[in-house]
Enzyme design. Structure first.
Site, PDB file in Angstrom:
ATOM      1  N   ASP A  31      -0.232  11.433 -10.828  1.00 33.26           N
ATOM      2  CA  ASP A  31      -1.483  12.031 -10.359  1.00 33.26           C
ATOM      3  C   ASP A  31      -1.672  13.389 -11.026  1.00 33.26           C
ATOM      4  OD1 ASP A  31      -2.166  10.013  -8.420  1.00 33.26           O
ATOM      5  OD2 ASP A  31      -0.499  10.791  -7.223  1.00 33.26           O
TER       6      ASP A  31
ATOM      7  N   SER B  62      -1.411   4.317 -13.211  1.00 31.78           N
ATOM      8  CA  SER B  62      -0.525   3.361 -12.557  1.00 31.78           C
ATOM      9  C   SER B  62      -0.572   2.053 -13.333  1.00 31.78           C
ATOM     10  CB  SER B  62      -1.012   3.138 -11.129  1.00 31.78           C
ATOM     11  OG  SER B  62      -0.424   2.013 -10.553  1.00 31.78           O
TER      12      SER B  62
ATOM     13  N   HIS C 283      -5.466   9.298 -11.589  1.00 35.91           N
ATOM     14  CA  HIS C 283      -4.240   8.596 -11.202  1.00 35.91           C
ATOM     15  C   HIS C 283      -3.950   7.524 -12.249  1.00 35.91           C
ATOM     16  CE1 HIS C 283      -1.294   6.500  -8.732  1.00 35.91           C
ATOM     17  NE2 HIS C 283      -1.951   5.382  -8.982  1.00 35.91           N
TER      18      HIS C 283
END
Length: 181
Positions: free
Chosen positions: A170, A158, A156
């Site tokens: 993802d 971010s 993931h």
């Protein structure tokens, strides 16, 4: 007046150069333990990554398992859905990785690291910052009497809400690795 990274075509070159120098400095004294290729996708987005993992710099043996820590340097490309604008971005990353060896050949891995992307738009997503944290968790198995291992990893990316929007990315990745030991 601020300009966006899209109007500065050489902005990534500076960021990538700094990230590459940092990663190379951290990895320069370390001996390569593993070279791996990762391929993954999720909801039309794809990620292809080449990773270099160092020998463990810390190891703890338990009665029936082992925990080790190493560094993983990576370079890769993420691609948005076909037909979308801003179809692909490059990324460079450095991630401390923990591996819990549940058996002599199999285990679980976990890592949280820093990545620099070549832009802030991928497909229909605006990721806001070129700096992204990469969180990975996976399982792996090293085949006995061979240098090869196979794994499955969920990654993931971010920006940890440094700036909004922060849609995240993802990828469920297949990982094939060659061990140099």
């Amino acid at each position: 007046m601020r300009t966006s990274s899209a109007s500065r075509p050489y902005a990534f070159s500076r960021h990538a150069l700094l990230a590459t120098i940092l990663a190379a400095t951290c990895l320069a004294q370390a001996r390569a333990s593993e070279l791996s290729a990762l391929w993954g996708a999720y909801r039309g987005y794809h990620n292809t990554t080449l990773a270099y993992q160092t020998d463990p710099f810390w190891v703890h043996d338990f009665a029936h398992s082992k925990l080790d820590l190493s560094l993983e340097g990576s370079v890769g490309q993420v691609t948005g859905p076909s037909g979308s604008d801003h179809q692909s971005l490059w990324h460079v990353g450095l991630t401390p990785m923990a591996r819990w060896w549940l058996t002599p050949q199999s285990g679980i891995e976990l890592g949280i690291g820093a990545n620099v992307f070549s832009g802030t738009h991928l497909g229909d997503k605006r990721i806001s910052t070129a700096y992204q944290f990469g969180d990975s968790i996976g399982v792996f198995h090293r085949f006995a009497s061979t240098p090869w291992s196979l794994g499955l990893r969920l990654t993931h990316y971010s920006n940890a809400d440094i700036k909004r929007p922060n849609p995240g990315q993802d990828y469920l990745q297949l990982r094939v690795a060659y061990n140099f030991d």
